[in-house]
Write a protein that holds these residues in place. Structure first.
Motif, PDB file in Angstrom:
ATOM      1  N   ARG A  51      47.916  44.918  56.698  1.00 40.91           N
ATOM      2  CA  ARG A  51      47.465  44.021  57.751  1.00 40.91           C
ATOM      3  C   ARG A  51      46.009  43.606  57.540  1.00 40.91           C
ATOM      4  N   LEU A  52      45.292  44.372  56.691  1.00 41.02           N
ATOM      5  CA  LEU A  52      43.889  44.096  56.402  1.00 41.02           C
ATOM      6  C   LEU A  52      43.581  44.585  54.993  1.00 41.02           C
ATOM      7  N   ILE A  53      42.723  43.838  54.288  1.00 38.04           N
ATOM      8  CA  ILE A  53      42.264  44.246  52.963  1.00 38.04           C
ATOM      9  C   ILE A  53      40.751  44.383  53.009  1.00 38.04           C
ATOM     10  N   LEU A  54      40.270  45.567  52.637  1.00 41.01           N
ATOM     11  CA  LEU A  54      38.836  45.819  52.513  1.00 41.01           C
ATOM     12  C   LEU A  54      38.514  45.760  51.030  1.00 41.01           C
ATOM     13  N   LEU A  55      37.630  44.872  50.651  1.00 39.49           N
ATOM     14  CA  LEU A  55      37.426  44.543  49.244  1.00 39.49           C
ATOM     15  C   LEU A  55      35.974  44.675  48.820  1.00 39.49           C
ATOM     16  N   ASP A  56      35.745  45.503  47.805  1.00 39.96           N
ATOM     17  CA  ASP A  56      34.444  45.536  47.154  1.00 39.96           C
ATOM     18  C   ASP A  56      34.352  44.286  46.289  1.00 39.96           C
ATOM     19  N   LEU A  57      33.328  43.498  46.482  1.00 45.22           N
ATOM     20  CA  LEU A  57      33.237  42.240  45.726  1.00 45.22           C
ATOM     21  C   LEU A  57      32.640  42.389  44.340  1.00 45.22           C
ATOM     22  N   ARG A  64      34.381  38.167  40.978  1.00 45.81           N
ATOM     23  CA  ARG A  64      34.359  38.919  42.229  1.00 45.81           C
ATOM     24  C   ARG A  64      35.086  38.262  43.383  1.00 45.81           C
ATOM     25  N   LEU A  65      35.369  37.000  43.299  1.00 50.92           N
ATOM     26  CA  LEU A  65      36.102  36.331  44.371  1.00 50.92           C
ATOM     27  C   LEU A  65      37.497  35.866  43.960  1.00 50.92           C
ATOM     28  N   GLU A  66      37.835  36.049  42.710  1.00 50.32           N
ATOM     29  CA  GLU A  66      39.129  35.563  42.228  1.00 50.32           C
ATOM     30  C   GLU A  66      40.309  36.229  42.938  1.00 50.32           C
ATOM     31  N   LEU A  67      40.231  37.512  43.206  1.00 48.69           N
ATOM     32  CA  LEU A  67      41.311  38.195  43.912  1.00 48.69           C
ATOM     33  C   LEU A  67      41.540  37.546  45.275  1.00 48.69           C
ATOM     34  N   THR A  68      40.470  37.251  45.986  1.00 53.56           N
ATOM     35  CA  THR A  68      40.597  36.610  47.288  1.00 53.56           C
ATOM     36  C   THR A  68      41.231  35.234  47.139  1.00 53.56           C
ATOM     37  N   ARG A  96      29.981  30.766  48.859  1.00 51.56           N
ATOM     38  CA  ARG A  96      31.033  30.846  47.838  1.00 51.56           C
ATOM     39  C   ARG A  96      32.137  31.795  48.275  1.00 51.56           C
ATOM     40  N   ALA A  97      31.742  32.916  48.868  1.00 47.06           N
ATOM     41  CA  ALA A  97      32.730  33.895  49.329  1.00 47.06           C
ATOM     42  C   ALA A  97      33.592  33.302  50.432  1.00 47.06           C
ATOM     43  N   ARG A  98      32.984  32.635  51.372  1.00 46.73           N
ATOM     44  CA  ARG A  98      33.751  31.987  52.453  1.00 46.73           C
ATOM     45  C   ARG A  98      34.691  30.933  51.876  1.00 46.73           C
ATOM     46  N   ALA A  99      34.207  30.152  50.909  1.00 49.13           N
ATOM     47  CA  ALA A  99      35.048  29.125  50.292  1.00 49.13           C
ATOM     48  C   ALA A  99      36.244  29.744  49.570  1.00 49.13           C
TER      49      ALA A  99
END
Length: 125
Positions: A51-57, A64-68, A96-99
């Motif tokens: 239900r939630l993913i906690l991600l080290d960027l 670092r954002l490709e998984l997202t 960039r992270a929000r995008a």
């Protein structure tokens, strides 16, 4: 009838950080799974359905954002909130992270109770 525990996936390549987050959240009765890299996270997401993913960027195996981006591009996973756990507050890379689809941030270090409260707040959205 018991209510199933909320499922949370923790993605971090640092085993110490992974264990710390797991210990902090175990008290909340969450059903936790962990992955140490992006590819492992994608496998766990499909079978575990968190239900939630906690991600080290700062994962070393992909941008670092490709998984997202991958999670948000997939119709089956795009609705799962992805929350970055970061030491720098993402000031420089926040846009960039929000995008890429990051839904929020938890900046470390936080006292345990505040960390648990921050995680819980993302589950109520």
């Amino acid at each position: 009838m018991t209510v199933p525990a909320v499922r949370i996936l923790i993605v971090d390549d640092n085993i110490t950080n992974l264990k710390l987050v797991s210990v902090l959240l175990a008290e909340g009765g969450y059903d936790l799974r962990a992955a140490v890299n992006a590819e492992g996270a994608l496998v766990v997401v499909r079978s575990f359905r968190p239900r939630l993913i906690l991600l080290d960027l700062q994962l070393p195996d992909v941008d670092r954002l490709e998984l997202t981006r991958r999670l948000k591009a997939d119709a089956q996973t795009r609705g799962i909130p992805v929350v970055a756990i970061t030491a720098d507050g993402m000031k420089a890379g926040g846009e960039r992270a929000r995008a890429a689809g990051v839904d929020g941030y938890i900046t470390k270090p936080l006292p345990p109770q505040q960390f648990r409260h921050a995680v819980a707040s993302f589950l109520t959205h």
